[in-house]
Design a protein around this motif. Structure first.
Motif, PDB file in Angstrom:
ATOM      1  N   GLY A 155       0.727  -1.285   0.021  1.00  0.00           N
ATOM      2  CA  GLY A 155       0.026   0.001   0.241  1.00  0.00           C
ATOM      3  C   GLY A 155       0.839   1.248  -0.019  1.00  0.00           C
ATOM      4  O   GLY A 155       0.299   2.347   0.135  1.00  0.00           O
ATOM      5  N   ILE A 156       2.175   1.002  -0.147  1.00  0.00           N
ATOM      6  CA  ILE A 156       2.899   2.336  -0.046  1.00  0.00           C
ATOM      7  C   ILE A 156       3.970   2.293  -1.046  1.00  0.00           C
ATOM      8  O   ILE A 156       4.934   1.497  -1.445  1.00  0.00           O
ATOM      9  N   GLY A 226      -6.219  -1.781  -1.624  1.00  0.00           N
ATOM     10  CA  GLY A 226      -5.330  -1.655  -0.708  1.00  0.00           C
ATOM     11  C   GLY A 226      -3.830  -1.454  -1.457  1.00  0.00           C
ATOM     12  O   GLY A 226      -2.897  -1.490  -0.918  1.00  0.00           O
ATOM     13  N   ARG A 228      -0.751   0.166  -3.372  1.00  0.00           N
ATOM     14  CA  ARG A 228      -0.268   1.550  -3.654  1.00  0.00           C
ATOM     15  C   ARG A 228      -0.854   2.313  -4.791  1.00  0.00           C
ATOM     16  O   ARG A 228      -0.872   1.823  -5.960  1.00  0.00           O
ATOM     17  N   ARG A 229      -0.892   3.615  -4.406  1.00  0.00           N
ATOM     18  CA  ARG A 229      -1.322   4.673  -5.541  1.00  0.00           C
ATOM     19  C   ARG A 229      -0.271   5.939  -5.598  1.00  0.00           C
ATOM     20  O   ARG A 229      -0.926   7.121  -5.508  1.00  0.00           O
ATOM     21  N   GLY A 230       0.750   5.774  -5.301  1.00  0.00           N
ATOM     22  CA  GLY A 230       1.862   6.773  -4.994  1.00  0.00           C
ATOM     23  C   GLY A 230       1.391   7.870  -4.064  1.00  0.00           C
ATOM     24  O   GLY A 230       1.354   7.606  -2.910  1.00  0.00           O
ATOM     25  N   ASN A 231       1.226   9.201  -4.657  1.00  0.00           N
ATOM     26  CA  ASN A 231       0.819   9.992  -3.447  1.00  0.00           C
ATOM     27  C   ASN A 231      -0.712  10.234  -3.359  1.00  0.00           C
ATOM     28  O   ASN A 231      -1.428  11.099  -2.743  1.00  0.00           O
ATOM     29  N   HIS A 232      -1.418   9.146  -3.624  1.00  0.00           N
ATOM     30  CA  HIS A 232      -2.823   8.919  -3.444  1.00  0.00           C
ATOM     31  C   HIS A 232      -3.356   7.749  -2.540  1.00  0.00           C
ATOM     32  O   HIS A 232      -2.626   6.789  -2.493  1.00  0.00           O
ATOM     33  N   GLY A 233      -4.312   8.040  -1.785  1.00  0.00           N
ATOM     34  CA  GLY A 233      -4.815   7.367  -0.569  1.00  0.00           C
ATOM     35  C   GLY A 233      -6.145   6.358  -0.975  1.00  0.00           C
ATOM     36  O   GLY A 233      -5.865   5.665  -2.106  1.00  0.00           O
ATOM     37  N   SER A 234      -7.392   6.759  -0.718  1.00  0.00           N
ATOM     38  CA  SER A 234      -8.377   5.830  -0.799  1.00  0.00           C
ATOM     39  C   SER A 234      -9.062   6.048  -2.381  1.00  0.00           C
ATOM     40  O   SER A 234      -8.529   6.932  -3.229  1.00  0.00           O
ATOM     41  N   ALA A 235     -10.002   5.390  -2.455  1.00  0.00           N
ATOM     42  CA  ALA A 235     -10.791   5.477  -3.867  1.00  0.00           C
ATOM     43  C   ALA A 235     -11.685   6.602  -4.037  1.00  0.00           C
ATOM     44  O   ALA A 235     -12.581   6.736  -4.722  1.00  0.00           O
ATOM     45  N   ASP A 239      -7.633  12.205  -2.023  1.00  0.00           N
ATOM     46  CA  ASP A 239      -7.096  11.895  -0.506  1.00  0.00           C
ATOM     47  C   ASP A 239      -5.577  11.703  -1.121  1.00  0.00           C
ATOM     48  O   ASP A 239      -5.103  10.795  -1.380  1.00  0.00           O
ATOM     49  N   CYS A 240      -4.981  13.051  -0.949  1.00  0.00           N
ATOM     50  CA  CYS A 240      -3.485  12.822  -1.573  1.00  0.00           C
ATOM     51  C   CYS A 240      -2.557  13.980  -0.990  1.00  0.00           C
ATOM     52  O   CYS A 240      -3.151  14.844  -0.418  1.00  0.00           O
ATOM     53  N   LEU A 241      -1.463  13.828  -1.493  1.00  0.00           N
ATOM     54  CA  LEU A 241      -0.570  14.770  -1.056  1.00  0.00           C
ATOM     55  C   LEU A 241      -0.066  15.635  -2.609  1.00  0.00           C
ATOM     56  O   LEU A 241       0.086  14.981  -3.326  1.00  0.00           O
ATOM     57  N   VAL A 252      -7.902  15.995   1.700  1.00  0.00           N
ATOM     58  CA  VAL A 252      -8.670  14.832   1.593  1.00  0.00           C
ATOM     59  C   VAL A 252     -10.303  15.423   1.660  1.00  0.00           C
ATOM     60  O   VAL A 252     -10.538  15.975   2.713  1.00  0.00           O
TER      61      VAL A 252
END
Lengths: 401, 419
Positions: A155-156, A226, A228-235, A239-241, A252
């Motif tokens: 996930g990271i 779950g 990993r999506r780089g600088n993105h979190g959930s769906a 939800d990101c940096l 978020v």
């Protein structure tokens, strides 16, 4: 004000992070922790960072952080005398905390089966990577392997690049914190039954369970999530940096209204009106990088502080990406007394993060710095176990301490 | 293993009035429920828990009509994972009659927990000062993003805004590149929940010895500082600002994940000392590159990490992650595949360890939820009941616990105070 665990005696025999972190929290709540190090010192004494970048086993940052609130003794537990001394300490202890691998525990006769009949009230908290049971109980492992086994690593990172562990072997701290909480449960159970028990903490289990609740519960319906999506979190976008003029911010918007307010802040650029940028789920799952790029020109015009101020006013969840300097200078953390200056004889004064919870009647606290190597040999072995000066000298000569 | 006569769960008889919702808070209170506490989740149809909302993902697996909008709040698997073992009491606490019911319940409780924004409990007449008037030895825990005090006490916090805020985000990403800042799944909530649960148990321990209750203010942000001291000290001592750490380890090399046969398949390999390096080389068949001077010890391997990782990747790429793991574990070198949730379900080790528990839900049938992450040999935590349907336990709580009569209750139901 008496601390919660005043009078509780803890013996810690480990190496590295998990047992040390667990015992340190017990110490924060007032337990007396005797840390048993090998005569050459714990591995984290050789880890750093060091004041002025000058390596010094008495001033390694990781060791200092992990071992506040402890007495330190050196003991070669593999020798007959060393093993006997350890058992005498365990005879007086309430909690034994360790993270030695199973094979070494067996060689040292420190498995729960070895200890249970001799010390029926003892709570023995074992931290391992894969646990005391199951097909991988004998596997060699370190924190990175636990991150991988517990699915956290997948996930990271970037989807097309290697998976990453949490920074600074954070998994080890998760295991240690779990060990503390479970040890407290065992102490509560002992109040009722009078008996100790075995607490088995597998770092891989900790990560596979508590950090995996969405993925596990939805797996039968949605399959694997779950990843990993780089600088993105959930769906759900965002939800990101995101990068901005002078650094980065976390954004978020779990609620649609928050995202709409953010679009307003951006002045509703043309692209936001296209159907392609209305479906926040698709945006997150299929073309998040493309949306980041569309956001970028406006983001790059603003500093972290400007974005934080604008979003605070509009109730949009956005945070600056803080670094070590930002944290040490944070007005908020200062107002909460989130750092405690601890004076150490070799490292000087350094500010540690305080306990992350404030208990109104019995606060957890840092009372003393990490011990020097063998600092409390005389106090513990002499005063506690009755070794006189000559006997201590003998132990030193034979390399037991 | 020794077994004791008295193996009741550590928190049997402990009652928790649980205002927690969404994610971090419910995670903390399910840990208490697994340990035997009676956790009464306070919710309301007027303001549903966020994890009860959302479209249906259960399709035709439900035992009920999953297209029925009224049933959607009962068909959310994540909500079920976070709230297993809990009871549900639906009460509108904005109504004074509802608040009165809660106050009566607090009188019969040991713990009150919430993860509202700072100040919400006080505004609702449920602050610690009120609570201890009602129940002097109550333990009240509030878990929030930045804590109950300080200029940012009302910061809007989700796990992935907390990661950057807390300083963790800056450290997440590939070594030497810009931070990625986030994780998927989220980190900050679970980290705070384990620690908050520990603080609650400590407070219970204190109460059992002294009779004294207290309030506990937990900051998720500060929880995330536990473990980044290396970065904080390096700044204080050397003015250095740490960036993304990747899989870099200051003492160990190799220490990375490497590609294997198959799509997105990786294996982690860690070599911690020269003994492990020697057996690792042998396991690779003593290739000439491994004998080069530049890989001779950990220091030199660190200096030539990119070259080292390329050589190892060339070796792992020809094998499955399982093959690499088996080969290296046979000689005692730490190695393990990078698992997905699918592997957790399929793996015999995790099955034997019981990391996924099964529980029967009345509307969804058998469900899978993550177990508590600790094994206590005489008092193991357990999943004993499915997550509650909305208001499922209203009768038990109001009639049995509070001793209300049917006549007392009916008007409250009618007025949607109990709703």
């Amino acid at each position: 004000m008496a601390a919660i665990l005043d009078g509780l005696k803890v013996v810690e025999l480990g190496e590295g992070i998990p047992a040390a972190h667990c015992a340190r929290i017990l110490g924060d709540f007032g337990a007396e922790v005797i840390k048993v190090e090998p005569p050459e010192g714990d591995v984290t004494r050789r880890h750093g960072p060091w004041p002025g970048d000058r390596p010094n086993p008495e001033a390694s940052g990781l060791f200092l952080a992990l071992n506040v609130n402890k007495l330190g003794i050196t003991l070669d537990v593999a020798t007959a005398t060393g093993g006997e001394i350890l058992l005498r300490l365990l005879g007086e202890a309430d909690v034994f905390v360790t993270n030695l691998p199973l094979a070494r525990l067996r060689a040292l006769r420190l498995t729960y089966e070895d200890l249970a009949s001799r010390y029926p009230r003892l709570i023995a908290t074992y931290h391992t990577i894969f646990g005391l049971s199951g097909p991988y109980a004998e596997y060699a492992g370190d924190h990175l392997n636990a991150s991988c086994a517990g699915t956290q690593a997948m996930g990271i990172g970037h989807p097309d690049r290697e998976p990453l562990q949490m920074p600074l072997c954070m998994g080890g701290y998760q295991a240690g914190a779990a060990g503390f909480t479970a040890s407290m449960a065992a102490l509560l159970a002992r109040q009722r039954s009078g008996a100790g028990q075995c607490v088995d903490i597998a770092e891989a289990d900790v990560l596979a369970t508590l950090y995996n609740i969405t993925a596990v519960t939805t797996y039968p319906y949605r399959g694997v999530t779950g990843i990993r999506r780089g600088n993105h979190g959930s769906a759900l976008y965002p939800d990101c940096l995101l990068q901005c003029k002078d650094g980065a911010v976390g954004l978020v918007c779990n609620q649609l209204a928050q995202w709409l307010r953010f679009l307003e802040l951006m002045g509703m650029p043309e692209w936001t009106k296209l159907p392609r940028y209305r479906d926040r789920r698709k945006m997150a799952e299929e073309y998040a990088d493309e949306v980041d790029a569309l956001m970028a020109p406006w983001m790059m015009e603003h500093t972290k502080a400007e974005l934080v101020a604008m979003c605070r006013e509009k109730h949009i969840p956005l945070s600056p990406c803080n670094n070590a300097k930002d944290l040490m200078e944070s007005e908020h953390l200062r107002a909460r007394d989130a750092f405690v200056a601890v004076e150490h004889p070799m490292a000087g004064t350094v500010e540690h993060p305080a306990a992350p919870y404030k208990l109104s009647a019995t606060p957890a606290a840092i009372r003393c710095p990490a011990p020097l190597l063998g600092e409390h040999n005389a106090a513990v072995l002499g005063e506690r176990l009755g070794y006189d000066a000559a006997a201590l000298a003998g132990l030193r000569q034979t390399g037991v301490i | 293993m020794t077994h004791n006569m008295n193996t009741e769960l550590p928190l049997e008889g402990i009652r928790v009035v649980d205002f927690c919702w969404v994610y971090a808070g419910p995670l903390m209170t399910f840990l208490l429920g697994d340990l035997g506490a009676e956790v009464i989740k306070i919710e309301s149809r007027k303001r549903l828990d966020g994890t009860r909302l959302g479209r249906s993902i259960v399709g035709d697996r439900a035992r009920v009509d999953a297209t029925d909008k009224d049933l959607l709040p009962e068909l959310q698997p994540l909500n079920h994972g976070l709230n297993r073992n809990k009871l549900s009491l639906t009460v509108d606490i904005a109504d004074p009659r509802g608040l009165d019911l809660i106050h009566r319940l607090v009188r019969a409780a040991d713990i009150v927990a919430d993860n509202f924004a700072a100040g919400v409990m006080e505004r609702r007449g449920l602050g610690y000062d009120e609570l201890r008037q009602i129940k002097p030895d109550i333990i009240a825990l509030s878990l929030s993003g930045a804590g109950q005090t300080g200029p940012l006490r009302d910061v809007l916090a989700y796990a992935n805004t907390l990661a950057p805020l807390s300083g963790l985000g800056q450290l997440i990403g590939y070594h030497g590149e810009a931070p990625l800042g986030v994780t998927y799944p989220a980190f900050a909530d679970a980290n705070a929940s384990i620690r908050a649960a520990g603080a609650l148990l400590a407070a219970l321990y204190h109460r059992s010895r002294t009779g004294e209750g207290q309030c506990i203010d937990v900051s998720e942000w500060q929880c995330a500082l536990m473990g980044i001291e290396e970065a904080l000290f390096d700044y204080q001592w050397n003015g250095r600002i740490a960036g993304p750490q990747g899989n870099h380890h200051p003492r160990f090399a190799p220490h990375n994940t490497y590609p294997c046969v198959g799509k997105d398949q990786w294996v982690s390999i860690v070599v911690r000392n020269e003994t492990e390096w020697a057996v690792f080389r042998r396991a690779l068949g003593d290739p000439p590159w491994a004998a080069e001077e530049r890989f001779a010890d950990a220091y030199q391997r660190q200096q030539n990490l990119a070259a080292l990782d390329r050589h190892i990747a060339a070796w792992t790429r020809e094998q499955t992650a399982q093959e690499v793991t088996t080969r290296l574990q046979a000689v005692g070198v730490p190695a393990f595949p990078a698992y997905t949730v699918e592997d957790i379900f399929a793996d015999r080790h995790f099955q034997e360890r019981g990391v996924v528990a099964e529980v029967e839900h009345p509307m969804l049938g058998p469900e899978h939820v993550p177990a508590s992450p600790w094994k206590l040999n005489t008092t193991p935590p357990s999943v004993r009941r499915h997550a509650p349907l909305l208001g499922q336990d209203n009768d038990y709580v109001l009639r049995t616990v509070l001793g209300m009569s049917k006549e007392e209750l009916e008007p409250l139901v009618e007025a949607q105070v109990v709703y």
